[in-house]
Scaffold this motif. Structure first.
Motif, PDB file in Angstrom:
ATOM      1  N   PRO A 128       0.816  -1.232   0.000  1.00 24.29           N
ATOM      2  CA  PRO A 128       0.000   0.000   0.000  1.00 24.29           C
ATOM      3  C   PRO A 128       0.846   1.277   0.000  1.00 24.29           C
ATOM      4  O   PRO A 128       0.415   2.300  -0.547  1.00 24.29           O
ATOM      5  N   ALA A 129       2.041   1.242   0.621  1.00 23.07           N
ATOM      6  CA  ALA A 129       2.879   2.436   0.640  1.00 23.07           C
ATOM      7  C   ALA A 129       3.339   2.809  -0.761  1.00 23.07           C
ATOM      8  O   ALA A 129       3.319   3.982  -1.154  1.00 23.07           O
ATOM      9  N   VAL A 130       3.759   1.803  -1.537  1.00 23.57           N
ATOM     10  CA  VAL A 130       4.181   2.074  -2.914  1.00 23.57           C
ATOM     11  C   VAL A 130       2.994   2.520  -3.749  1.00 23.57           C
ATOM     12  O   VAL A 130       3.113   3.410  -4.607  1.00 23.57           O
ATOM     13  N   ARG A 131       1.827   1.937  -3.497  1.00 21.29           N
ATOM     14  CA  ARG A 131       0.636   2.329  -4.249  1.00 21.29           C
ATOM     15  C   ARG A 131       0.289   3.790  -4.002  1.00 21.29           C
ATOM     16  O   ARG A 131      -0.007   4.546  -4.949  1.00 21.29           O
ATOM     17  N   SER A 132       0.318   4.212  -2.756  1.00 25.42           N
ATOM     18  CA  SER A 132      -0.009   5.610  -2.454  1.00 25.42           C
ATOM     19  C   SER A 132       1.052   6.561  -2.982  1.00 25.42           C
ATOM     20  O   SER A 132       0.736   7.670  -3.443  1.00 25.42           O
ATOM     21  N   SER A 133       2.316   6.137  -2.955  1.00 22.80           N
ATOM     22  CA  SER A 133       3.373   7.016  -3.455  1.00 22.80           C
ATOM     23  C   SER A 133       3.309   7.163  -4.967  1.00 22.80           C
ATOM     24  O   SER A 133       3.505   8.257  -5.503  1.00 22.80           O
ATOM     25  N   PHE A 134       3.014   6.061  -5.672  1.00 20.69           N
ATOM     26  CA  PHE A 134       2.854   6.163  -7.123  1.00 20.69           C
ATOM     27  C   PHE A 134       1.656   7.039  -7.470  1.00 20.69           C
ATOM     28  O   PHE A 134       1.703   7.841  -8.417  1.00 20.69           O
ATOM     29  N   ALA A 135       0.564   6.902  -6.713  1.00 22.37           N
ATOM     30  CA  ALA A 135      -0.612   7.732  -6.969  1.00 22.37           C
ATOM     31  C   ALA A 135      -0.295   9.207  -6.726  1.00 22.37           C
ATOM     32  O   ALA A 135      -0.696  10.079  -7.512  1.00 22.37           O
TER      33      ALA A 135
END
Length: 275
Positions: A128-135
């Motif tokens: 989820p951390a990578v997902r939020s950072s990419f978003a």
């Protein structure tokens, strides 16, 4: 002393304004580019912004001491404290510049950043951390994918909501079929990193020059103050040793001027001889 005081006053103003600009720009850039800590392997280089902010914060007491020292030119403790603060701040800014140099090397070689973002994209569905950072990166830079929005189809069936300008809320129906942002994220990310490195390098180099002038003026004030103190110091009095001697003999009594005779004899008067 007067010339060094004027130089310190000028450096105090430059340190105050330059420290505020450097610390503010470093903090703002770090907050805006926080997603790079997750989408790339440049976390150590971007973490060097903390050194810039620490060096900028040290400019505040340095500025205050620079304005106080000319009024107390003979205070060795103030001068030593000012020289210590300036030296520590220069070391922090120099370490930050060395980290920025490695970041500039990574900007000149985009293939390393491309591979790092590709590895992060592969685990986007699980972390989820990578997902939020990419978003956050795609919404901030208005881009989609690394080299193209089609990069997402290698890891998922649909595009993330950020490619359509929306924030992912965890619903299954929240998908993006037609991307709103067709620009890839690699080139805007490189431009952001390049602007970040160039601006901080220019500001830190200017601050190091001002601090070097402040250090030289402080050293000159310290040396000239020590010379003046030595010149104004009174010479020590010669050592005097008291010797005990025999007391002087008392003076002889003077002869009386009048001599009283017996009652039967006439009065004799002794008169001093005429000169």
């Amino acid at each position: 002393m007067r010339s060094s005081g004027l130089v310190l006053f000028a450096c105090a103003g430059l340190l105050l304004s330059g420290g505020a600009i450097l610390g503010g720009s470093a903090a703002w850039s770090l907050l805006r580019m926080s997603y790079y800590f997750w989408t790339s392997d440049l976390g150590v280089e971007l973490g060097s912004s903390v050194l810039f902010m620490a060096g900028a914060l040290l400019c505040l007491p340095t500025c205050w001491l620079s304005t106080l020292v000319p009024y107390h030119p003979r205070s060795l403790s103030l001068l030593a404290t000012l020289m210590t603060l300036v030296t520590v701040s220069m070391v922090m800014l120099a370490l930050g510049l060395s980290s920025i140099t490695s970041l500039s090397r990574a900007v000149r070689e985009p293939q390393a950043l491309n591979e790092s973002m590709a590895r992060a994209m592969a685990i986007d569905s699980f972390d989820p951390a990578v997902r939020s950072s990419f978003a956050a990166m795609q919404l901030e830079l208005r881009c989609c994918g690394i080299n193209s929005y089609a990069d997402w189809y290698q890891h998922r069936r649909s595009l993330p909501p950020a490619c359509c300008g929306r924030v992912w809320n965890g619903k299954r129906g929240d998908q993006c079929e037609t991307p709103l942002y067709v620009v890839s994220c690699l080139r805007p990310a490189l431009n952001e990193l390049r602007n970040f490195a160039n601006s901080l390098s220019a500001l830190a180099s200017a601050m190091i020059i001002v601090m070097a002038v402040t250090l030289f003026a402080t050293a000159y004030t310290l040396v000239s103050g020590a010379v003046e103190m030595r010149a104004c110091k009174p010479s020590p009095l010669p050592l005097r040793i008291a010797c005990l001697a025999a007391p002087p003999a008392p003076p002889a009594p003077l002869a009386p001027l009048l001599t009283l005779a017996s009652p039967t004899s006439p009065i004799a008067i002794n008169t001093p001889p005429s000169m």
